[in-house]
Scaffold this motif. Structure first.
Motif, mmCIF file in Angstrom:
data_model
loop_
_atom_site.group_PDB
_atom_site.id
_atom_site.type_symbol
_atom_site.label_atom_id
_atom_site.label_comp_id
_atom_site.label_asym_id
_atom_site.label_seq_id
_atom_site.Cartn_x
_atom_site.Cartn_y
_atom_site.Cartn_z
ATOM 1 N N PHE A 179 0.832 -1.205 0.000
ATOM 2 C CA PHE A 179 0.000 0.000 0.000
ATOM 3 C C PHE A 179 0.867 1.255 0.000
ATOM 4 O O PHE A 179 0.553 2.233 -0.688
ATOM 5 C CB PHE A 179 -0.938 0.008 1.203
ATOM 6 C CG PHE A 179 -1.943 1.128 1.168
ATOM 7 C CD1 PHE A 179 -3.047 1.057 0.334
ATOM 8 C CD2 PHE A 179 -1.763 2.259 1.933
ATOM 9 C CE1 PHE A 179 -3.962 2.097 0.273
ATOM 10 C CE2 PHE A 179 -2.671 3.314 1.879
ATOM 11 C CZ PHE A 179 -3.781 3.226 1.056
ATOM 12 N N LEU A 180 1.965 1.251 0.756
ATOM 13 C CA LEU A 180 2.869 2.397 0.757
ATOM 14 C C LEU A 180 3.382 2.667 -0.653
ATOM 15 O O LEU A 180 3.424 3.818 -1.107
ATOM 16 C CB LEU A 180 4.036 2.150 1.714
ATOM 17 C CG LEU A 180 5.094 3.256 1.788
ATOM 18 C CD1 LEU A 180 4.487 4.561 2.296
ATOM 19 C CD2 LEU A 180 6.265 2.829 2.680
ATOM 20 N N GLU A 181 3.773 1.621 -1.346
ATOM 21 C CA GLU A 181 4.258 1.781 -2.716
ATOM 22 C C GLU A 181 3.195 2.414 -3.612
ATOM 23 O O GLU A 181 3.516 3.214 -4.505
ATOM 24 C CB GLU A 181 4.668 0.425 -3.292
ATOM 25 C CG GLU A 181 5.859 -0.214 -2.595
ATOM 26 C CD GLU A 181 6.123 -1.629 -3.101
ATOM 27 O OE1 GLU A 181 5.543 -1.985 -4.159
ATOM 28 O OE2 GLU A 181 6.881 -2.371 -2.456
ATOM 29 N N SER A 182 1.938 2.087 -3.372
ATOM 30 C CA SER A 182 0.864 2.536 -4.261
ATOM 31 C C SER A 182 0.514 4.009 -4.099
ATOM 32 O O SER A 182 -0.143 4.582 -4.969
ATOM 33 C CB SER A 182 -0.390 1.689 -4.020
ATOM 34 O OG SER A 182 -1.021 2.031 -2.789
ATOM 35 N N ILE A 183 0.954 4.653 -3.006
ATOM 36 C CA ILE A 183 0.536 6.036 -2.760
ATOM 37 C C ILE A 183 1.671 7.047 -2.926
ATOM 38 O O ILE A 183 1.434 8.254 -2.835
ATOM 39 C CB ILE A 183 -0.078 6.192 -1.344
ATOM 40 C CG1 ILE A 183 0.956 5.898 -0.251
ATOM 41 C CG2 ILE A 183 -1.305 5.283 -1.197
ATOM 42 C CD1 ILE A 183 0.445 6.130 1.163
#
Length: 322
Positions: A179-183
């Motif tokens: 999720f961190l990568e996606s934002i």
């Protein structure tokens, strides 16, 4: 053995918000959120049973259907997540009396006072709260404005049908690192480390995502904000938090300050033995962040809460995938 550092650079293609798809997803999910079985089984059920939950096979299915439907309707009807300029009464807050011994340079939000913000997790969303807070602090670390990703709008505009079903009906979390990568901004490099590199990386890059933190029964005590030695009690689940500070005692013992999302346990100090026993790993944002990607909505404030899709079922249900 030597500590292994892993770096990963995010390359994200341009994306479009799923505004036109969202309404369809809501209709679709309202037809399938009542059942825990496989997709083929769901497809065989008649529409009349969806219109009348009393026809579902047992009371537990009916209860879950109604709760999920109510949660979905809250998501549809709410414009944005709650954000305020001050924390509400009763929320656990940072104070030097409870956490003595920290110098200004030891704690990120003491060094950057304007950056301090808190999130309240009602349940099942730690995999989103942790990355959103790390992104927020990464912006402050580089002396830019300090917005916070609007998680409710992110869910409405960017979740796939599968993600939304898992989130709303199954109350399942996700992978906090993913999720961190996606934002984050494209071409951002992340560094994953173990405990030995926490302090030097913290000084260079700011706060880190704490992922795969194994929670045991002792950590579930809301009134206990200090944990030393080894965790005790049975394993409860995985959790995601943010590493925001570090100090050394007079005898050289290392203590780590974590920011959490529970109402009565927003900040936690643990020692190296406890941290190691949790098996957590730590992800730092190496590339300076200048903004939240322009395809994502954001807010400002000292307090953020995602009550529209969180399930207020108590702290014991706050464990997510990680």
């Amino acid at each position: 053995s030597a500590e292994v550092h892993r770096e990963k650079t995010i390359i994200r293609p341009d994306t479009q918000m799923y505004r036109g798809l969202v309404a369809f997803l809501f209709v679709l999910l309202s037809l399938v959120l009542y059942n825990t079985y496989t997709a083929p089984v769901r497809a065989e059920l008649e529409f009349s049973r969806l219109r009348d939950p009393s026809l579902l096979s047992n009371s537990e299915q009916r209860r879950r259907y109604e709760a999920s439907r109510e949660r979905l309707l809250r998501l549809v009807s709410t414009e944005a997540e709650t954000h305020r300029d001050s924390v509400p009464p009763g929320l656990h807050v940072w104070n030097e009396t409870e956490f003595p011994g920290y110098k200004k340079e030891d704690v990120f939000f003491l060094k950057h006072p304007a950056a301090l913000s808190q999130r309240y997790q009602l349940s099942g969303l730690c995999y989103m709260h942790g990355p959103a807070m790390v992104q927020h602090y990464a912006l402050a670390h580089n002396n830019h404005s300090v917005p916070m990703l609007d998680l409710l709008k992110f869910i409405k505009e960017h979740f796939t049908a599968e993600q939304l079903e898992r989130h709303i009906f199954d109350n399942q979390g996700g992978d906090s690192s993913t999720f961190l990568e996606s934002i984050l901004q494209s071409n951002t490099t992340l560094v994953t480390s173990g405990i030995p590199s926490l302090v030097p990386f913290f000084r260079d890059f700011g706060p880190a995502l704490v992922a795969k933190f194994k929670v045991h029964e002792d950590f579930m005590k809301a009134s206990v904000h200090h944990h030393y030695g080894k965790p005790s009690g049975k394993f409860i689940g995985y959790h995601a938090m943010t590493f925001v500070g570090h100090r050394l005692s007079d005898n050289g013992t290392s203590y780590f300050l974590l920011q959490n999302w529970w109402e009565k346990k927003q900040f936690v100090e643990i020692d190296a033995d406890y941290l190691e026993a949790t098996g957590a790993y730590f992800t730092f944002i190496k590339t300076p962040q200048t903004a939240i990607p322009d395809t994502f909505s954001y807010t400002y404030g000292k307090y953020h809460e995602l009550e529209a899709v969180d399930k207020p079922e108590g702290q014991a249900n706050e464990m997510a995938s990680e």
